[in-house]
Design an enzyme around this catalytic site. Sequence first.
Site, PDB file in Angstrom:
ATOM      1  N   SER A  20     -15.699  17.725 -39.235  1.00  0.00           N
ATOM      2  CA  SER A  20     -16.206  17.542 -37.872  1.00  0.00           C
ATOM      3  C   SER A  20     -15.121  16.986 -36.960  1.00  0.00           C
ATOM      4  O   SER A  20     -14.160  16.351 -37.429  1.00  0.00           O
ATOM      5  CB  SER A  20     -17.390  16.549 -37.951  1.00  0.00           C
ATOM      6  OG  SER A  20     -17.790  16.086 -36.695  1.00  0.00           O
ATOM      7  N   SER A  42      -7.991   3.403 -33.827  1.00  0.00           N
ATOM      8  CA  SER A  42      -8.683   3.632 -32.553  1.00  0.00           C
ATOM      9  C   SER A  42      -8.094   2.679 -31.519  1.00  0.00           C
ATOM     10  O   SER A  42      -7.527   1.631 -31.875  1.00  0.00           O
ATOM     11  CB  SER A  42     -10.173   3.321 -32.744  1.00  0.00           C
ATOM     12  OG  SER A  42     -10.856   3.360 -31.517  1.00  0.00           O
ATOM     13  N   TYR A  87     -17.030  -2.056 -36.105  1.00  0.00           N
ATOM     14  CA  TYR A  87     -16.085  -0.932 -36.019  1.00  0.00           C
ATOM     15  C   TYR A  87     -14.700  -1.452 -35.626  1.00  0.00           C
ATOM     16  O   TYR A  87     -13.701  -1.132 -36.270  1.00  0.00           O
ATOM     17  CB  TYR A  87     -16.609   0.058 -34.980  1.00  0.00           C
ATOM     18  CG  TYR A  87     -15.749   1.278 -34.746  1.00  0.00           C
ATOM     19  CD1 TYR A  87     -15.556   2.235 -35.738  1.00  0.00           C
ATOM     20  CD2 TYR A  87     -15.156   1.504 -33.495  1.00  0.00           C
ATOM     21  CE1 TYR A  87     -14.798   3.375 -35.503  1.00  0.00           C
ATOM     22  CE2 TYR A  87     -14.402   2.640 -33.251  1.00  0.00           C
ATOM     23  CZ  TYR A  87     -14.217   3.571 -34.264  1.00  0.00           C
ATOM     24  OH  TYR A  87     -13.459   4.700 -34.021  1.00  0.00           O
ATOM     25  N   LYS A 102     -11.185  -1.344 -37.609  1.00  0.00           N
ATOM     26  CA  LYS A 102     -10.052  -0.612 -37.022  1.00  0.00           C
ATOM     27  C   LYS A 102      -8.870  -1.555 -36.732  1.00  0.00           C
ATOM     28  O   LYS A 102      -7.710  -1.123 -36.805  1.00  0.00           O
ATOM     29  CB  LYS A 102     -10.495   0.137 -35.760  1.00  0.00           C
ATOM     30  CG  LYS A 102     -11.487   1.278 -36.033  1.00  0.00           C
ATOM     31  CD  LYS A 102     -10.869   2.412 -36.857  1.00  0.00           C
ATOM     32  CE  LYS A 102     -11.745   3.658 -36.911  1.00  0.00           C
ATOM     33  NZ  LYS A 102     -11.157   4.743 -37.707  1.00  0.00           N
ATOM     34  N   THR A 104     -16.344  14.156 -29.527  1.00  0.00           N
ATOM     35  CA  THR A 104     -16.755  14.565 -30.884  1.00  0.00           C
ATOM     36  C   THR A 104     -18.173  14.048 -31.136  1.00  0.00           C
ATOM     37  O   THR A 104     -18.814  13.511 -30.237  1.00  0.00           O
ATOM     38  CB  THR A 104     -15.828  13.951 -31.955  1.00  0.00           C
ATOM     39  OG1 THR A 104     -16.069  12.541 -31.990  1.00  0.00           O
ATOM     40  CG2 THR A 104     -14.349  14.217 -31.667  1.00  0.00           C
TER      41      THR A 104
HETATM   42  N1  LIG Z   1     -14.093  10.363 -31.079  1.00  0.00           N
HETATM   43  C1  LIG Z   1     -13.561   9.260 -30.597  1.00  0.00           C
HETATM   44  O1  LIG Z   1     -13.750   8.911 -29.419  1.00  0.00           O
HETATM   45  C2  LIG Z   1     -12.686   8.410 -31.480  1.00  0.00           C
HETATM   46  C3  LIG Z   1     -11.960   7.385 -30.866  1.00  0.00           C
HETATM   47  C4  LIG Z   1     -11.157   6.595 -31.655  1.00  0.00           C
HETATM   48  C5  LIG Z   1     -11.068   6.804 -33.008  1.00  0.00           C
HETATM   49  N2  LIG Z   1     -11.794   7.805 -33.580  1.00  0.00           N
HETATM   50  C6  LIG Z   1     -11.664   7.978 -35.026  1.00  0.00           C
HETATM   51  O2  LIG Z   1     -11.356   9.323 -35.307  1.00  0.00           O
HETATM   52  C7  LIG Z   1     -11.782   9.635 -36.637  1.00  0.00           C
HETATM   53  C8  LIG Z   1     -12.547  10.941 -36.614  1.00  0.00           C
HETATM   54  O3  LIG Z   1     -13.761  10.744 -35.884  1.00  0.00           O
HETATM   55  P1  LIG Z   1     -14.426  11.883 -34.963  1.00  0.00           P
HETATM   56  O4  LIG Z   1     -14.365  11.395 -33.577  1.00  0.00           O
HETATM   57  O5  LIG Z   1     -13.883  13.194 -35.301  1.00  0.00           O
HETATM   58  O6  LIG Z   1     -15.962  11.724 -35.405  1.00  0.00           O
HETATM   59  P2  LIG Z   1     -16.978  12.691 -36.168  1.00  0.00           P
HETATM   60  O7  LIG Z   1     -17.086  13.988 -35.459  1.00  0.00           O
HETATM   61  O8  LIG Z   1     -18.199  11.866 -36.360  1.00  0.00           O
HETATM   62  O9  LIG Z   1     -16.265  12.944 -37.580  1.00  0.00           O
HETATM   63  C9  LIG Z   1     -16.206  11.940 -38.555  1.00  0.00           C
HETATM   64  C10 LIG Z   1     -15.706  12.543 -39.853  1.00  0.00           C
HETATM   65  O10 LIG Z   1     -15.673  11.503 -40.847  1.00  0.00           O
HETATM   66  C11 LIG Z   1     -16.405  11.940 -41.991  1.00  0.00           C
HETATM   67  N3  LIG Z   1     -17.093  10.820 -42.624  1.00  0.00           N
HETATM   68  C12 LIG Z   1     -17.920   9.919 -42.057  1.00  0.00           C
HETATM   69  N4  LIG Z   1     -18.428   9.083 -42.967  1.00  0.00           N
HETATM   70  C13 LIG Z   1     -17.913   9.468 -44.170  1.00  0.00           C
HETATM   71  C14 LIG Z   1     -18.075   9.033 -45.500  1.00  0.00           C
HETATM   72  N5  LIG Z   1     -18.908   8.016 -45.820  1.00  0.00           N
HETATM   73  N6  LIG Z   1     -17.388   9.655 -46.485  1.00  0.00           N
HETATM   74  C15 LIG Z   1     -16.569  10.687 -46.200  1.00  0.00           C
HETATM   75  N7  LIG Z   1     -16.374  11.162 -44.945  1.00  0.00           N
HETATM   76  C16 LIG Z   1     -17.047  10.567 -43.952  1.00  0.00           C
HETATM   77  C17 LIG Z   1     -17.419  12.949 -41.453  1.00  0.00           C
HETATM   78  O11 LIG Z   1     -17.786  13.894 -42.440  1.00  0.00           O
HETATM   79  P3  LIG Z   1     -19.185  13.943 -43.224  1.00  0.00           P
HETATM   80  O12 LIG Z   1     -20.257  13.496 -42.279  1.00  0.00           O
HETATM   81  O13 LIG Z   1     -19.291  15.375 -43.645  1.00  0.00           O
HETATM   82  O14 LIG Z   1     -18.992  13.017 -44.382  1.00  0.00           O
HETATM   83  C18 LIG Z   1     -16.608  13.640 -40.363  1.00  0.00           C
HETATM   84  O15 LIG Z   1     -15.842  14.675 -40.924  1.00  0.00           O
HETATM   85  C19 LIG Z   1     -12.606   8.436 -37.109  1.00  0.00           C
HETATM   86  O16 LIG Z   1     -11.809   7.606 -37.921  1.00  0.00           O
HETATM   87  C20 LIG Z   1     -12.942   7.722 -35.804  1.00  0.00           C
HETATM   88  O17 LIG Z   1     -13.182   6.346 -35.999  1.00  0.00           O
HETATM   89  C21 LIG Z   1     -12.604   8.612 -32.849  1.00  0.00           C
END
Ligand SMILES: NC(=O)c1ccc[n+]([C@@H]2O[C@H](COP(=O)([O-])OP(=O)(O)OC[C@H]3O[C@@H](n4cnc5c(N)ncnc54)[C@H](OP(=O)(O)O)[C@@H]3O)[C@@H](O)[C@H]2O)c1
Length: 263
Positions: free
Chosen positions: A16, A139, A152, A156, A187
């Site tokens: 995702s 993050s 969170y 982080k 996302t």
């Molecule tokens: N989007 C933002 O604004 C943002 C900002 C700063 C940092 N981030 C960081 O970016 C990274 C990716 O997030 P995203 O924004 O792409 O969010 P997302 O769309 O919710 O994707 C999260 C991913 O992590 C996996 N995941 C979650 N819990 C898990 C678990 N228990 N075991 C294995 N895999 C797990 C999910 O896969 P499954 O559900 O299939 O397990 C999914 O592939 C994260 O570390 C997030 O903290 C995001």
Amino acid sequence: MTAIAGKRIWLTGASSGIGLSLAEQLAAAGAELILSARRESLLNDLQQRLPHSERHRVLALDLSDPEQALVTAQAAQLGQIDILINNAGVSQRSWVIDTELAVYRQLMEVDYLAVVALTKWVLPEMLARGEGHIVTVSSVAGKVGTKLRSGYAGAKYAVLGFMDCLRAEVSQQGVVCSSILPGFINTQVAHNALTGDGSQRGRADGDNASGMSADACAKQIIAAIQHNRDEVVIAKGMSKLAPLLQRFMPGTLRRIMAKRAVD
Ligand SMILES: NC(=O)c1ccc[n+]([C@@H]2O[C@H](COP(=O)([O-])OP(=O)(O)OC[C@H]3O[C@@H](n4cnc5c(N)ncnc54)[C@H](OP(=O)(O)O)[C@@H]3O)[C@@H](O)[C@H]2O)c1
């Protein structure tokens, strides 16, 4: 500049968002991917869609239990990993006063301890080879405290400390450590965020929905890997400015954060 073509890359959170975009762009650049997340069917579909699908493999893992995830990884006989991208993560939307301790523990397991576990697992072979790259997606919340994200942000912040210490220990031995600090990215992260009782929030929020695209974020992460960057903020607007304010005008930033409305 580090080449991506031909590299074996273990990517977590590939089902995702940012991880999905990373998988598509890394595969297009000629990497061989090990795709991890919990939702195996999404990973299988992704593998089939990627160019040279036979080069890639799926390894379903639940990173909320890092020890069990390592047992699964061990059994899968992954072979040499050139680059580990610790991207999987779960966010939070709940006030401190409403949040159960178990939720803090779950955030630490996925967002901190799983990073430590996977990194420690690939590190000996990288050190023996004198080459390797650990990439961890933290993050802007790993530098800046805001409302509703105490667990969170705690995880982080912690992961950035871990990466700084690791870099000090291994950078002279050929292992590069890159910390990635995205701001608001469009996302499923807010939808998947944990609330105070551990249930999923189940809806998006305005900040993420109006944020940078996952494709644009992934492109910048890949550039950071290619240039062996130690730490990079990938953000626009207030989330780009916030780490700078934190460093140079912390009092101003704290006042802004205390007054900021949340949804
Ligand atoms: N989007 C933002 O604004 C943002 C900002 C700063 C940092 N981030 C960081 O970016 C990274 C990716 O997030 P995203 O924004 O792409 O969010 P997302 O769309 O919710 O994707 C999260 C991913 O992590 C996996 N995941 C979650 N819990 C898990 C678990 N228990 N075991 C294995 N895999 C797990 C999910 O896969 P499954 O559900 O299939 O397990 C999914 O592939 C994260 O570390 C997030 O903290 C995001």
